[in-house]
Design a protein around this motif. Sequence first.
Motif, PDB file in Angstrom:
ATOM      1  N   THR A   1       0.833  -1.211   0.000  1.00 51.90           N
ATOM      2  CA  THR A   1       0.000   0.000   0.000  1.00 51.90           C
ATOM      3  C   THR A   1       0.866   1.258   0.000  1.00 51.90           C
ATOM      4  OG1 THR A   1      -0.187   0.024   2.432  1.00 51.90           O
ATOM      5  CG2 THR A   1      -1.865  -1.190   1.207  1.00 51.90           C
ATOM      6  N   GLY A   2       2.140   1.104  -0.323  1.00 52.71           N
ATOM      7  CA  GLY A   2       3.031   2.254  -0.450  1.00 52.71           C
ATOM      8  C   GLY A   2       4.129   2.310   0.579  1.00 52.71           C
ATOM      9  N   GLY A   3       3.943   1.625   1.713  1.00 53.90           N
ATOM     10  CA  GLY A   3       4.984   1.592   2.734  1.00 53.90           C
ATOM     11  C   GLY A   3       5.218   2.913   3.438  1.00 53.90           C
ATOM     12  N   VAL A   4       4.238   3.835   3.377  1.00 54.49           N
ATOM     13  CA  VAL A   4       4.410   5.121   4.047  1.00 54.49           C
ATOM     14  C   VAL A   4       4.224   4.960   5.546  1.00 54.49           C
ATOM     15  CG1 VAL A   4       3.607   6.395   2.014  1.00 54.49           C
ATOM     16  CG2 VAL A   4       1.991   5.816   3.835  1.00 54.49           C
ATOM     17  N   THR A   5       4.782   5.898   6.296  1.00 56.18           N
ATOM     18  CA  THR A   5       4.524   5.993   7.731  1.00 56.18           C
ATOM     19  C   THR A   5       3.556   7.142   7.934  1.00 56.18           C
ATOM     20  OG1 THR A   5       6.725   5.157   8.253  1.00 56.18           O
ATOM     21  CG2 THR A   5       5.552   6.302  10.012  1.00 56.18           C
TER      22      THR A   5
ATOM     23  N   ARG B   1     -15.508   8.649  -8.026  1.00 59.15           N
ATOM     24  CA  ARG B   1     -14.428   8.706  -9.017  1.00 59.15           C
ATOM     25  C   ARG B   1     -14.962   9.253 -10.335  1.00 59.15           C
ATOM     26  NH1 ARG B   1     -12.705   3.142 -11.298  1.00 59.15           N
ATOM     27  NH2 ARG B   1     -14.596   3.599 -12.490  1.00 59.15           N
ATOM     28  N   HIS B   2     -16.129   8.774 -10.769  1.00 61.04           N
ATOM     29  CA  HIS B   2     -16.733   9.252 -12.019  1.00 61.04           C
ATOM     30  C   HIS B   2     -17.013  10.750 -11.937  1.00 61.04           C
ATOM     31  CE1 HIS B   2     -19.096   9.087 -15.700  1.00 61.04           C
ATOM     32  NE2 HIS B   2     -20.072   9.733 -15.080  1.00 61.04           N
ATOM     33  N   PHE B   3     -17.470  11.227 -10.784  1.00 58.14           N
ATOM     34  CA  PHE B   3     -17.725  12.659 -10.590  1.00 58.14           C
ATOM     35  C   PHE B   3     -16.441  13.463 -10.795  1.00 58.14           C
ATOM     36  CE2 PHE B   3     -17.314  16.196  -7.607  1.00 58.14           C
ATOM     37  CZ  PHE B   3     -18.395  16.990  -7.944  1.00 58.14           C
ATOM     38  N   PHE B   4     -15.346  13.051 -10.166  1.00 58.72           N
ATOM     39  CA  PHE B   4     -14.093  13.804 -10.283  1.00 58.72           C
ATOM     40  C   PHE B   4     -13.479  13.657 -11.677  1.00 58.72           C
ATOM     41  CE2 PHE B   4     -14.310  14.032  -5.645  1.00 58.72           C
ATOM     42  CZ  PHE B   4     -13.895  15.350  -5.445  1.00 58.72           C
ATOM     43  N   GLU B   5     -13.687  12.527 -12.323  1.00 61.82           N
ATOM     44  CA  GLU B   5     -13.238  12.403 -13.705  1.00 61.82           C
ATOM     45  C   GLU B   5     -13.951  13.420 -14.589  1.00 61.82           C
ATOM     46  OE1 GLU B   5     -11.830   7.815 -14.404  1.00 61.82           O
ATOM     47  OE2 GLU B   5     -13.985   8.197 -14.254  1.00 61.82           O
ATOM     48  N   GLY B   6     -15.221  13.714 -14.295  1.00 64.78           N
ATOM     49  CA  GLY B   6     -15.955  14.722 -15.033  1.00 64.78           C
ATOM     50  C   GLY B   6     -15.394  16.117 -14.856  1.00 64.78           C
ATOM     51  N   LEU B   7     -14.657  16.336 -13.769  1.00 66.01           N
ATOM     52  CA  LEU B   7     -14.001  17.628 -13.547  1.00 66.01           C
ATOM     53  C   LEU B   7     -12.636  17.690 -14.225  1.00 66.01           C
ATOM     54  CD1 LEU B   7     -14.774  18.267  -9.755  1.00 66.01           C
ATOM     55  CD2 LEU B   7     -16.174  18.806 -11.772  1.00 66.01           C
ATOM     56  N   GLY B   8     -12.177  16.564 -14.740  1.00 65.33           N
ATOM     57  CA  GLY B   8     -10.893  16.538 -15.431  1.00 65.33           C
ATOM     58  C   GLY B   8      -9.765  15.918 -14.639  1.00 65.33           C
ATOM     59  N   LEU B   9     -10.037  15.362 -13.447  1.00 66.38           N
ATOM     60  CA  LEU B   9      -9.003  14.663 -12.696  1.00 66.38           C
ATOM     61  C   LEU B   9      -8.851  13.253 -13.255  1.00 66.38           C
ATOM     62  CD1 LEU B   9     -10.174  16.948 -10.701  1.00 66.38           C
ATOM     63  CD2 LEU B   9      -9.060  15.626  -8.905  1.00 66.38           C
ATOM     64  N   THR B  10      -7.667  12.682 -13.116  1.00 62.65           N
ATOM     65  CA  THR B  10      -7.401  11.349 -13.631  1.00 62.65           C
ATOM     66  C   THR B  10      -7.110  10.384 -12.487  1.00 62.65           C
ATOM     67  OG1 THR B  10      -5.056  11.883 -13.942  1.00 62.65           O
ATOM     68  CG2 THR B  10      -6.523  12.217 -15.819  1.00 62.65           C
ATOM     69  N   VAL B  11      -7.435   9.118 -12.695  1.00 61.12           N
ATOM     70  CA  VAL B  11      -7.307   8.105 -11.648  1.00 61.12           C
ATOM     71  C   VAL B  11      -5.868   7.607 -11.560  1.00 61.12           C
ATOM     72  CG1 VAL B  11      -8.156   5.888 -10.802  1.00 61.12           C
ATOM     73  CG2 VAL B  11      -9.672   7.403 -12.076  1.00 61.12           C
ATOM     74  N   GLY B  12      -5.342   7.565 -10.335  1.00 62.73           N
ATOM     75  CA  GLY B  12      -4.035   6.974 -10.091  1.00 62.73           C
ATOM     76  C   GLY B  12      -4.169   5.522  -9.677  1.00 62.73           C
ATOM     77  N   ASP B  13      -3.092   4.957  -9.152  1.00 66.15           N
ATOM     78  CA  ASP B  13      -3.083   3.557  -8.742  1.00 66.15           C
ATOM     79  C   ASP B  13      -3.803   3.406  -7.404  1.00 66.15           C
ATOM     80  OD1 ASP B  13      -1.626   2.796 -10.980  1.00 66.15           O
ATOM     81  OD2 ASP B  13       0.301   3.143  -9.991  1.00 66.15           O
ATOM     82  N   ALA B  14      -4.916   2.688  -7.407  1.00 58.06           N
ATOM     83  CA  ALA B  14      -5.687   2.477  -6.188  1.00 58.06           C
ATOM     84  C   ALA B  14      -5.052   1.383  -5.336  1.00 58.06           C
ATOM     85  CB  ALA B  14      -7.123   2.114  -6.532  1.00 58.06           C
ATOM     86  N   THR B  15      -5.282   1.452  -4.035  1.00 58.61           N
ATOM     87  CA  THR B  15      -4.814   0.413  -3.113  1.00 58.61           C
ATOM     88  C   THR B  15      -5.966  -0.011  -2.223  1.00 58.61           C
ATOM     89  OG1 THR B  15      -4.095   2.022  -1.434  1.00 58.61           O
ATOM     90  CG2 THR B  15      -2.460   1.331  -3.077  1.00 58.61           C
ATOM     91  N   HIS B  16      -5.842  -1.202  -1.660  1.00 66.07           N
ATOM     92  CA  HIS B  16      -6.829  -1.703  -0.701  1.00 66.07           C
ATOM     93  C   HIS B  16      -6.109  -1.870   0.626  1.00 66.07           C
ATOM     94  CE1 HIS B  16      -9.799  -4.331   1.252  1.00 66.07           C
ATOM     95  NE2 HIS B  16     -10.658  -3.769   0.438  1.00 66.07           N
ATOM     96  N   ASN B  17      -6.402  -0.996   1.573  1.00 62.76           N
ATOM     97  CA  ASN B  17      -5.657  -0.947   2.827  1.00 62.76           C
ATOM     98  C   ASN B  17      -6.413  -1.674   3.934  1.00 62.76           C
ATOM     99  OD1 ASN B  17      -4.245   0.796   1.188  1.00 62.76           O
ATOM    100  ND2 ASN B  17      -4.127   2.464   2.659  1.00 62.76           N
ATOM    101  N   GLU B  18      -5.733  -2.602   4.578  1.00 56.71           N
ATOM    102  CA  GLU B  18      -6.308  -3.316   5.715  1.00 56.71           C
ATOM    103  C   GLU B  18      -5.178  -3.873   6.563  1.00 56.71           C
ATOM    104  OE1 GLU B  18      -8.565  -6.789   4.634  1.00 56.71           O
ATOM    105  OE2 GLU B  18      -7.384  -7.095   2.825  1.00 56.71           O
ATOM    106  N   GLY B  19      -5.539  -4.412   7.722  1.00 57.48           N
ATOM    107  CA  GLY B  19      -4.535  -4.953   8.618  1.00 57.48           C
ATOM    108  C   GLY B  19      -4.425  -4.139   9.892  1.00 57.48           C
ATOM    109  N   ILE B  20      -3.614  -4.611  10.816  1.00 62.66           N
ATOM    110  CA  ILE B  20      -3.537  -4.000  12.133  1.00 62.66           C
ATOM    111  C   ILE B  20      -3.029  -2.572  12.072  1.00 62.66           C
ATOM    112  CG2 ILE B  20      -1.233  -4.942  12.598  1.00 62.66           C
ATOM    113  CD1 ILE B  20      -4.139  -4.320  15.123  1.00 62.66           C
ATOM    114  N   GLU B  21      -2.081  -2.291  11.155  1.00 58.21           N
ATOM    115  CA  GLU B  21      -1.570  -0.915  11.053  1.00 58.21           C
ATOM    116  C   GLU B  21      -2.666   0.036  10.591  1.00 58.21           C
ATOM    117  OE1 GLU B  21       1.737  -3.852  10.258  1.00 58.21           O
ATOM    118  OE2 GLU B  21      -0.251  -3.478   9.367  1.00 58.21           O
TER     119      GLU B  21
END
Length: 299
Positions: free
Chosen positions: A126-130, A182-202
């Motif tokens: 999910t990116g390994g960010v802190t 997402r469809h709403f923001f795409e209508g404003l001209g934003l583009t979709v990046g890489d989605a993640t599915h975050n779960e777990g104890i952290e």
Amino acid sequence: MSLDARRVARIDFTATDLARTRRFYEALGFTAASGPTPVDGAELALLGRPDARAERLSMRLGAQEVSFLRFDPPGRPYPEGSTATDLWFQHIAIAVSDMAQAHARALAAGALPITRGGPQTLPANTGGVTAFKFRDPDGHPLELLFFPEGVGAPAWRARDVASPFLGIDHTALAVGDAGRVRHFFEGLGLTVGDATHNEGIEQERLDDVPGDRCRVVPMQTPDAPPHVELLGYETGTRRPMPPGTGPDDVWSTRTWIEVASLSGDGLTRAASLPNGVRAALIHDPDGHAIVLMENGGLA
């Protein structure tokens, strides 16, 4: 609606005490850019409060801007018992160069922790960010983010800097249906990046949500950062935006997005602001407020 988004120009919060707000955010490395100054009647009318009075404090962190509006008369306070999964949740994420130092400074400033057990390092998939989430004195949620090498925007790769607080990476909205929003923001001209599915104890500790599962969908503009992130929680309270939410309610947050033009898109609440910029207020499917402004400047 089909527009051509250029950038997220700023984020507006509603605050109750601008002097207290300024002290808190200065402790997080922000500097006052202007204000407090009266908010023009044309903008108040655009926001749906033509009979109110308000003043704005604008603050900057790096190249990014936030502003805080205090309304008279005031609206309702931030709802007690709010969680990250409630659909009025919207935070700004602050990129930092040193998480330990930034975390200590936030706590010393009076930050109210959301995250349990201090900063959490998320799994690499999910990116390994802190990350560490907390609230300001009015209850607005914020997040500190430390990116590992090679992750995140190039602007956040500075390490040897005087302040641990670098800038605003994104604003994130809790949403009911990530695909629909997402469809709403795409209508404003934003583009979709890489989605993640975050779960777990952290993730559970980060949001203080038992069994936390969240689909995170980045929505990018050409000039990010900051960008917009959609938080599609699958667990938790997930309560809808309170009925009658207005700009004077403390949980109300407005994302200002610069677009190439508002012409021909049937935006019925478009208005001319004092600096000649044309703007329009719209809402996403979950009720988050978006102010669209034509290319050319800030209100």
